[in-house]
Write a protein that holds these residues in place. Structure first.
Motif, PDB file in Angstrom:
ATOM      1  N   ALA A  14       4.437   2.696   0.480  1.00 35.67           N
ATOM      2  CA  ALA A  14       3.098   3.282   0.484  1.00 35.67           C
ATOM      3  C   ALA A  14       2.240   2.768   1.639  1.00 35.67           C
ATOM      4  CB  ALA A  14       2.403   2.983  -0.842  1.00 35.67           C
ATOM      5  N   ARG A  15       2.824   1.924   2.479  1.00 37.80           N
ATOM      6  CA  ARG A  15       2.121   1.359   3.639  1.00 37.80           C
ATOM      7  C   ARG A  15       0.893   0.559   3.231  1.00 37.80           C
ATOM      8  NH1 ARG A  15       2.581   6.768   7.218  1.00 37.80           N
ATOM      9  NH2 ARG A  15       4.818   6.770   7.383  1.00 37.80           N
ATOM     10  N   ILE A  16       1.058  -0.220   2.179  1.00 40.46           N
ATOM     11  CA  ILE A  16       0.017  -1.140   1.737  1.00 40.46           C
ATOM     12  C   ILE A  16       0.385  -2.505   2.302  1.00 40.46           C
ATOM     13  CG2 ILE A  16      -1.078  -2.233  -0.257  1.00 40.46           C
ATOM     14  CD1 ILE A  16      -0.210   0.205  -1.911  1.00 40.46           C
ATOM     15  N   PRO A  17      -0.541  -3.181   2.939  1.00 38.29           N
ATOM     16  CA  PRO A  17      -0.213  -4.507   3.478  1.00 38.29           C
ATOM     17  C   PRO A  17       0.279  -5.441   2.371  1.00 38.29           C
ATOM     18  CG  PRO A  17      -2.367  -3.765   4.263  1.00 38.29           C
ATOM     19  CD  PRO A  17      -1.925  -2.787   3.221  1.00 38.29           C
ATOM     20  N   SER A  18       1.323  -6.172   2.664  1.00 36.75           N
ATOM     21  CA  SER A  18       1.886  -7.074   1.649  1.00 36.75           C
ATOM     22  C   SER A  18       0.907  -8.163   1.249  1.00 36.75           C
ATOM     23  CB  SER A  18       3.185  -7.700   2.154  1.00 36.75           C
ATOM     24  OG  SER A  18       2.933  -8.459   3.324  1.00 36.75           O
ATOM     25  N   THR A  19      -0.049  -8.435   2.103  1.00 39.01           N
ATOM     26  CA  THR A  19      -1.049  -9.471   1.793  1.00 39.01           C
ATOM     27  C   THR A  19      -2.147  -8.962   0.860  1.00 39.01           C
ATOM     28  OG1 THR A  19      -2.252  -8.870   3.803  1.00 39.01           O
ATOM     29  CG2 THR A  19      -0.662 -10.693   3.956  1.00 39.01           C
ATOM     30  N   ASP A  20      -2.248  -7.644   0.699  1.00 37.42           N
ATOM     31  CA  ASP A  20      -3.259  -7.072  -0.200  1.00 37.42           C
ATOM     32  C   ASP A  20      -2.746  -7.142  -1.632  1.00 37.42           C
ATOM     33  OD1 ASP A  20      -5.093  -5.627  -1.650  1.00 37.42           O
ATOM     34  OD2 ASP A  20      -4.885  -3.780  -0.474  1.00 37.42           O
ATOM     35  N   SER A  22      -4.902  -7.008  -4.273  1.00 37.33           N
ATOM     36  CA  SER A  22      -6.005  -6.564  -5.124  1.00 37.33           C
ATOM     37  C   SER A  22      -5.585  -5.561  -6.192  1.00 37.33           C
ATOM     38  CB  SER A  22      -7.132  -5.976  -4.273  1.00 37.33           C
ATOM     39  OG  SER A  22      -6.678  -4.807  -3.603  1.00 37.33           O
ATOM     40  N   GLN A  23      -4.513  -4.823  -5.951  1.00 33.66           N
ATOM     41  CA  GLN A  23      -4.079  -3.806  -6.910  1.00 33.66           C
ATOM     42  C   GLN A  23      -2.723  -4.128  -7.548  1.00 33.66           C
ATOM     43  OE1 GLN A  23      -6.108  -1.307  -7.804  1.00 33.66           O
ATOM     44  NE2 GLN A  23      -7.610  -2.168  -6.396  1.00 33.66           N
ATOM     45  N   ASP A  24      -2.243  -5.346  -7.393  1.00 31.35           N
ATOM     46  CA  ASP A  24      -0.918  -5.708  -7.906  1.00 31.35           C
ATOM     47  C   ASP A  24      -0.788  -5.512  -9.411  1.00 31.35           C
ATOM     48  OD1 ASP A  24      -0.154  -6.248  -5.360  1.00 31.35           O
ATOM     49  OD2 ASP A  24       0.306  -8.373  -5.691  1.00 31.35           O
ATOM     50  N   THR A  25      -1.823  -5.798 -10.177  1.00 28.07           N
ATOM     51  CA  THR A  25      -1.760  -5.621 -11.632  1.00 28.07           C
ATOM     52  C   THR A  25      -1.544  -4.151 -11.965  1.00 28.07           C
ATOM     53  OG1 THR A  25      -3.180  -7.537 -11.980  1.00 28.07           O
ATOM     54  CG2 THR A  25      -2.961  -5.986 -13.817  1.00 28.07           C
ATOM     55  N   LEU A  26      -2.305  -3.276 -11.326  1.00 27.41           N
ATOM     56  CA  LEU A  26      -2.160  -1.835 -11.558  1.00 27.41           C
ATOM     57  C   LEU A  26      -0.789  -1.346 -11.100  1.00 27.41           C
ATOM     58  CD1 LEU A  26      -3.207   0.987 -12.309  1.00 27.41           C
ATOM     59  CD2 LEU A  26      -4.177   1.118  -9.994  1.00 27.41           C
ATOM     60  N   LEU A  27      -0.353  -1.780  -9.920  1.00 25.31           N
ATOM     61  CA  LEU A  27       0.945  -1.343  -9.400  1.00 25.31           C
ATOM     62  C   LEU A  27       2.091  -1.819 -10.287  1.00 25.31           C
ATOM     63  CD1 LEU A  27       0.393  -1.846  -5.569  1.00 25.31           C
ATOM     64  CD2 LEU A  27       0.275   0.283  -6.885  1.00 25.31           C
ATOM     65  N   THR A 168      -0.112   6.899  -9.166  1.00 24.70           N
ATOM     66  CA  THR A 168      -1.194   6.228  -8.453  1.00 24.70           C
ATOM     67  C   THR A 168      -2.223   7.247  -7.994  1.00 24.70           C
ATOM     68  OG1 THR A 168       0.343   4.549  -7.704  1.00 24.70           O
ATOM     69  CG2 THR A 168      -1.733   4.693  -6.531  1.00 24.70           C
ATOM     70  N   ARG A 169      -1.749   8.384  -7.488  1.00 24.07           N
ATOM     71  CA  ARG A 169      -2.659   9.439  -7.034  1.00 24.07           C
ATOM     72  C   ARG A 169      -3.493   9.950  -8.202  1.00 24.07           C
ATOM     73  NH1 ARG A 169       0.521  13.747  -4.243  1.00 24.07           N
ATOM     74  NH2 ARG A 169       0.906  12.029  -2.846  1.00 24.07           N
ATOM     75  N   LEU A 170      -2.856  10.149  -9.368  1.00 23.38           N
ATOM     76  CA  LEU A 170      -3.588  10.627 -10.540  1.00 23.38           C
ATOM     77  C   LEU A 170      -4.612   9.617 -11.017  1.00 23.38           C
ATOM     78  CD1 LEU A 170      -0.680  12.239 -12.578  1.00 23.38           C
ATOM     79  CD2 LEU A 170      -2.484  13.423 -11.329  1.00 23.38           C
ATOM     80  N   ASN A 171      -4.328   8.327 -10.836  1.00 21.07           N
ATOM     81  CA  ASN A 171      -5.224   7.277 -11.304  1.00 21.07           C
ATOM     82  C   ASN A 171      -6.217   6.813 -10.248  1.00 21.07           C
ATOM     83  OD1 ASN A 171      -4.408   6.647 -14.081  1.00 21.07           O
ATOM     84  ND2 ASN A 171      -2.417   6.344 -13.119  1.00 21.07           N
ATOM     85  N   SER A 172      -6.110   7.318  -9.011  1.00 16.23           N
ATOM     86  CA  SER A 172      -6.949   6.795  -7.932  1.00 16.23           C
ATOM     87  C   SER A 172      -8.432   7.059  -8.160  1.00 16.23           C
ATOM     88  CB  SER A 172      -6.512   7.362  -6.589  1.00 16.23           C
ATOM     89  OG  SER A 172      -6.698   8.762  -6.570  1.00 16.23           O
ATOM     90  N   HIS A 174      -9.895   6.740 -10.933  1.00 14.52           N
ATOM     91  CA  HIS A 174     -10.360   5.822 -11.969  1.00 14.52           C
ATOM     92  C   HIS A 174     -10.206   4.363 -11.568  1.00 14.52           C
ATOM     93  CE1 HIS A 174     -10.610   9.266 -14.547  1.00 14.52           C
ATOM     94  NE2 HIS A 174      -9.344   9.542 -14.323  1.00 14.52           N
ATOM     95  N   ALA A 175      -9.583   4.106 -10.440  1.00 18.27           N
ATOM     96  CA  ALA A 175      -9.354   2.723 -10.011  1.00 18.27           C
ATOM     97  C   ALA A 175      -9.841   2.552  -8.585  1.00 18.27           C
ATOM     98  CB  ALA A 175      -7.860   2.390 -10.102  1.00 18.27           C
ATOM     99  N   ASN A 176     -10.062   1.358  -8.192  1.00 14.63           N
ATOM    100  CA  ASN A 176     -10.513   1.057  -6.849  1.00 14.63           C
ATOM    101  C   ASN A 176      -9.299   0.862  -5.942  1.00 14.63           C
ATOM    102  OD1 ASN A 176     -12.011   0.360  -4.635  1.00 14.63           O
ATOM    103  ND2 ASN A 176     -12.312  -1.760  -5.279  1.00 14.63           N
ATOM    104  N   ILE A 177      -8.646   1.964  -5.612  1.00 12.37           N
ATOM    105  CA  ILE A 177      -7.470   1.894  -4.742  1.00 12.37           C
ATOM    106  C   ILE A 177      -7.933   2.230  -3.338  1.00 12.37           C
ATOM    107  CG2 ILE A 177      -5.207   2.878  -4.242  1.00 12.37           C
ATOM    108  CD1 ILE A 177      -4.863   3.294  -7.229  1.00 12.37           C
ATOM    109  N   SER A 178      -7.773   1.282  -2.429  1.00  8.62           N
ATOM    110  CA  SER A 178      -8.424   1.396  -1.122  1.00  8.62           C
ATOM    111  C   SER A 178      -7.479   1.843  -0.010  1.00  8.62           C
ATOM    112  CB  SER A 178      -9.042   0.035  -0.754  1.00  8.62           C
ATOM    113  OG  SER A 178      -8.030  -0.946  -0.748  1.00  8.62           O
ATOM    114  N   TYR A 179      -6.292   2.291  -0.315  1.00  7.68           N
ATOM    115  CA  TYR A 179      -5.367   2.718   0.737  1.00  7.68           C
ATOM    116  C   TYR A 179      -5.277   4.240   0.741  1.00  7.68           C
ATOM    117  CZ  TYR A 179      -2.330   2.781  -3.312  1.00  7.68           C
ATOM    118  OH  TYR A 179      -1.799   3.009  -4.552  1.00  7.68           O
TER     119      TYR A 179
END
Length: 182
Positions: A14-20, A22-27, A168-172, A174-179
């Motif tokens: 998904a091209r999310i930086p590995s250092t981010d 912030s959304q690991d619990t949701l993922l 993730t797209r369906l939940n975006s 409702h969540a603070n997904i910043s990518y």
């Protein structure tokens, strides 16, 4: 239950930086949910379907020569037993059955493959092969076997990634997904 994909694999895809983080619990939640859904849709064990593991399962004997094992691909058969109503059991000799690894069909075979001419029925060219069968009964056949993949194949991982992305797209909203979502 292990997820079919790791958070690191999802982040790479998904091209999310590995250092981010912030959304690991949701993922993690979505990866677990998608993995469970895929197992259910593919009629796999919800705890470890697809993964290589040893399994002990009981089947109803149908009086037929074959039984369809629940998990695929089968890598080995440890034992096949017939369970009797009186509590006794009989472990079948490994020369009396075979398994098709890809389809998971367990077949009884006669190691000697005795063949008898069927001239008694008027057709002298026909051959009758005596086949052993799994006896009829409820949960009277126990199979201990190893089945699954190690590692999980790329096509199964890709399906999980795509379903996870859709979730993730369906939940975006409702969540603070910043990518960015494609």
């Amino acid at each position: 239950m292990a997820s079919l994909i790791t958070i690191a694999e999802y982040k790479t895809w998904a091209r999310i930086p590995s250092t981010d983080t912030s959304q690991d619990t949701l993922l993690t939640f979505l990866a677990d949910a998608v993995s469970k859904d895929m197992r259910r849709w593919c009629d796999r064990d919800e705890a470890n379907g697809f993964e290589l593991t040893s399994r002990t399962e009981q089947y109803d004997g149908s009086g037929e020569e074959t039984i369809q094992l629940a998990e695929l691909p089968v890598t080995s058969i440890t034992s096949v037993s017939i369970l009797y109503a009186d509590g006794s059991s009989e472990v079948l000799d490994s020369t009396t059955y075979r398994v098709d690894e890809r389809s998971g069909v367990l077949s009884r075979i006669d190691a000697r493959r005795a063949r008898y001419p069927v001239s008694y029925f008027g057709n002298v060219d026909a051959i009758f092969a005596a086949e052993p069968r799994f006896p009829s009964g409820f949960d009277n056949i126990e199979v201990v076997y190893t089945a699954g993949y190690n590692p999980i194949p790329a096509d199964i991982k890709m399906a999980a990634l795509r379903l996870d992305r859709k979730s993730t797209r369906l939940n975006s909203s409702h969540a603070n997904i910043s990518y960015a979502v494609f």
